[in-house]
Design a protein around this motif. Structure first.
Motif, PDB file in Angstrom:
ATOM      1  N   SER A   3       0.820  -1.247   0.082  1.00 53.23           N
ATOM      2  CA  SER A   3       0.120   0.097   0.182  1.00 53.23           C
ATOM      3  C   SER A   3       0.903   1.337  -0.056  1.00 53.23           C
ATOM      4  N   LEU A   4       2.011   1.171   0.025  1.00 58.75           N
ATOM      5  CA  LEU A   4       2.908   2.264   0.037  1.00 58.75           C
ATOM      6  C   LEU A   4       3.282   2.687  -1.320  1.00 58.75           C
ATOM      7  N   ASP A   5       3.512   4.082  -1.651  1.00 58.70           N
ATOM      8  CA  ASP A   5       3.927   4.203  -2.978  1.00 58.70           C
ATOM      9  C   ASP A   5       5.581   4.023  -3.134  1.00 58.70           C
ATOM     10  N   ARG A   6       6.254   4.213  -4.380  1.00 63.71           N
ATOM     11  CA  ARG A   6       7.432   3.417  -4.392  1.00 63.71           C
ATOM     12  C   ARG A   6       8.295   4.457  -3.773  1.00 63.71           C
ATOM     13  N   MET A   7       8.233   5.988  -4.168  1.00 63.09           N
ATOM     14  CA  MET A   7       8.918   6.683  -3.272  1.00 63.09           C
ATOM     15  C   MET A   7       8.951   6.448  -1.618  1.00 63.09           C
ATOM     16  N   THR A   8       7.871   6.761  -1.062  1.00 58.98           N
ATOM     17  CA  THR A   8       7.654   6.535   0.345  1.00 58.98           C
ATOM     18  C   THR A   8       8.249   5.127   0.790  1.00 58.98           C
ATOM     19  N   LEU A   9       8.153   4.102   0.003  1.00 58.36           N
ATOM     20  CA  LEU A   9       8.917   2.758   0.154  1.00 58.36           C
ATOM     21  C   LEU A   9      10.075   2.770   0.134  1.00 58.36           C
TER      22      LEU A   9
END
Length: 175
Positions: free
Chosen positions: A148-154
């Motif tokens: 559920s996390l976007d790639r940048m946040t992850l």
């Protein structure tokens, strides 16, 4: 909730200690969501006996591991990785193969317990510390809501994990 299983590759130079510890920890602690692998840029060809002793003492899988080249995971037909983590500063500074599938990458470097010299007690203490640092990182990683996390946040979270207690800094690559 997704039933997806994510492939994770842990890299080290020799693939005999840290990456093996990490593979075993994730194999047990992340079994329902992650499939763990390990490899090295210059595999030693054998697993360090202190790594196996540590895994057994902590009741983690210690059988079936082998020291192998990271080239195995860059070949056609290899499992496509979702995540690739370097756990050794030398491997982080090397030119890695191109991984199919554009996995997320981060450096989770810790000191090499296999480099410790002296008594078996000193070596066991070093492997104990490496195991604890890796287990802590992997526990934080497996708690992330990866799907559920976007790639940048992850990506930011993965970098933060690599900076937890025991972190080393990768050596600059030779120009």
């Amino acid at each position: 909730m997704t039933d997806r299983i994510y492939n994770v590759l842990f890299l080290c130079t020799g693939n005999s200690a840290r990456s093996i510890l990490a593979e075993s920890i994730l194999t047990r602690d992340g079994a329902s969501r992650f499939r763990a692998f390990s490899a090295g840029s210059q595999p030693k060809g054998a697993i360090n006996p202190f790594a196996l002793k540590m895994l057994r003492a902590c009741d983690y899988p210690a059988e079936g591991f082998r020291s192998k080249s990271w080239d195995e995971f860059a070949k056609p037909g290899a499992p496509v990785m979702d995540f690739v983590f370097t756990v050794c500063d030398n491997a982080a500074a090397e030119a890695c193969p191109v991984w199919p599938g554009q996995p997320m990458t981060a450096h989770w470097g810790i000191e090499d317990p296999a480099a410790v010299e002296g008594t078996d007690v000193r070596k066991e203490a070093a492997f104990n510390a490496a195991f604890r640092y890796l287990k802590n990182r992997i526990s934080v990683f497996t708690a992330l809501p990866v799907g559920s996390l976007d790639r940048m946040t992850l990506g930011s979270k993965l970098i933060e994990i690599g900076q937890l207690q025991g972190a080393t800094r990768p050596r600059p690559s030779a120009a």
